[in-house]
Design a protein around this motif. Sequence first.
Motif, PDB file in Angstrom:
ATOM      1  N   VAL A 134       0.847  -1.188   0.000  1.00 44.78           N
ATOM      2  CA  VAL A 134       0.000   0.000   0.000  1.00 44.78           C
ATOM      3  C   VAL A 134       0.880   1.234   0.000  1.00 44.78           C
ATOM      4  N   ARG A 135       0.237   2.340  -0.360  1.00 47.77           N
ATOM      5  CA  ARG A 135       0.862   3.653  -0.323  1.00 47.77           C
ATOM      6  C   ARG A 135       0.097   4.480   0.698  1.00 47.77           C
ATOM      7  N   GLY A 136       0.827   5.181   1.560  1.00 48.28           N
ATOM      8  CA  GLY A 136       0.167   5.932   2.620  1.00 48.28           C
ATOM      9  C   GLY A 136       0.642   7.368   2.702  1.00 48.28           C
ATOM     10  N   ALA A 137      -0.170   8.171   3.396  1.00 50.92           N
ATOM     11  CA  ALA A 137       0.171   9.579   3.656  1.00 50.92           C
ATOM     12  C   ALA A 137      -0.083   9.855   5.135  1.00 50.92           C
ATOM     13  N   GLU A 156      -3.841   3.313   0.980  1.00 43.33           N
ATOM     14  CA  GLU A 156      -4.629   2.633  -0.055  1.00 43.33           C
ATOM     15  C   GLU A 156      -3.696   1.741  -0.871  1.00 43.33           C
ATOM     16  N   SER A 157      -4.271   0.692  -1.490  1.00 40.45           N
ATOM     17  CA  SER A 157      -3.477  -0.220  -2.326  1.00 40.45           C
ATOM     18  C   SER A 157      -3.123   0.455  -3.652  1.00 40.45           C
ATOM     19  N   ARG A 158      -2.313  -0.234  -4.446  1.00 44.30           N
ATOM     20  CA  ARG A 158      -1.750   0.382  -5.666  1.00 44.30           C
ATOM     21  C   ARG A 158      -2.451  -0.077  -6.935  1.00 44.30           C
ATOM     22  N   ASN A 159      -3.642  -0.650  -6.851  1.00 48.83           N
ATOM     23  CA  ASN A 159      -4.301  -1.189  -8.042  1.00 48.83           C
ATOM     24  C   ASN A 159      -4.609  -0.104  -9.055  1.00 48.83           C
TER      25      ASN A 159
END
Length: 481
Positions: A134-137, A156-159
């Motif tokens: 996942v990528r987060g902030a 959120e995931s990277r789809n």
Amino acid sequence: MVQPPTVCGPSVRSQLLRPLLWSWLFGLCAAVAGAFLLARTSAELAFDRSLQDAASALAARVTWSDRGPLLDSSRQAMELLTWDAEDRGGFVMVDSEGNALAGDATVPVPPPALREESLQQPRVFDSEFHDETVRGAVFSVSSPMLDRRVSIVVVESRNKRSALMRRLQLSIVLPALALGAVTFSLIGWGIRRGLQPLRDVAAEVAQRDAHDWRPLSLSKVPREAVPLIDRINLLLTDMEQAIALQRRFVADAAHQLRTPVAGIRVLAQALAQELKAQSEAPERASWPPMLAQLDKSTERLSRLIGQLLSLARSETALAVDAEQQALDLVPLLREAAEPALLRCLRDGKTLELDAPPGPVWAFAHPLWLGEVLVNLLDNAVRYGGTQIVVRVRAHGADRALIQVEDDGAGVSDQQRPHLFEPFWRGERADLRNDGGTGLGLTIAREIVQRLGGQISAESRPTFEGMRFTILLQAGGAGLRA
């Protein structure tokens, strides 16, 4: 006869397209790499900004009370952050020690150093969430009056990122492929169009007669090929002059030899008559055979010189098509067959003329076509069997056919290609004393080709004996009148 394979260099098209192809492939690889980097960077920036905006929006809803920080957000907003048809996501609010205060406690939290950096602006990070990358902030806020700080984390995931990158890459690569295909098609068409004048020149040369030495036209030849065509025209001119010189030499030599040979023959005949008038003494008994052999040799030499003159004259006399005319072949064949008929009667052979009751028209030269028929009949009488047939017919709508055939031994398949070669008279011709010169069939082929016709030979096993077939262009209706 099997033609040997043509040895040549690469085509102009391949030499032009090959460097362009490599350049295009290199450019395509560079475009693919650039598309990958551009799509990756663009997708990362867009989705990272979306995550940062979401973290900032949640941080703006943090309120401080006596009980501590509270996250004031509606249920619908929370569902938008945690539910997506394509991506898995979530959020959490943690304190400075990393304890979850709101949201999903399973959401990964970045290290404290990154949370410290996110006080001024949101920061992004990569992690794992439910066995998925996942990528987060993260965005940290502090209380204006209390010495406390909380961090909002959104992941959120990277789809959707990967799908966007693929679409961007295809949007760049597919047009590049299509543009390359169109470009190479246009280049290939342009090269083919540019080389078409050279193919036209080759077609013009292929349609020419073997004795047509006119210069090739330069009106439509590309400028780059003009030196080549100029050189070919110079070669054609040199060849024409060399052949003309050779013909003139043969004609002059034959003409110069004719006079002394005729004198020798006259002297031999006079000597034979004088010896015959004298008394036949025993010591002179061997002279008559010697004189007969001398007379036969001078006759053969005179015939050879005559054939050489005919060959040289036919090559020049038939160069102009205006000398040809539409003529009836039947009376021409009768006239040419009369001398051969007398020889057949003397030698115990039969000569038959197979002709229709009406005329058979052909476009030819009467004198030289008669020379062809005389040579073919002489060949049949000299080397053929006891039955000789001369046949003439209309062949289709635009051809006339002449055949001279006999029932002799014929020639083998190996010998047939040599029939029309000059001075070829078959195997062990040096042991035969038949008076032949080996030029009759050569002259016949030369004249027929000059008349725009075709001549062919058949023998065993196709035909029992020997058959020569001549095809001539039929005379026009206007000329027949």
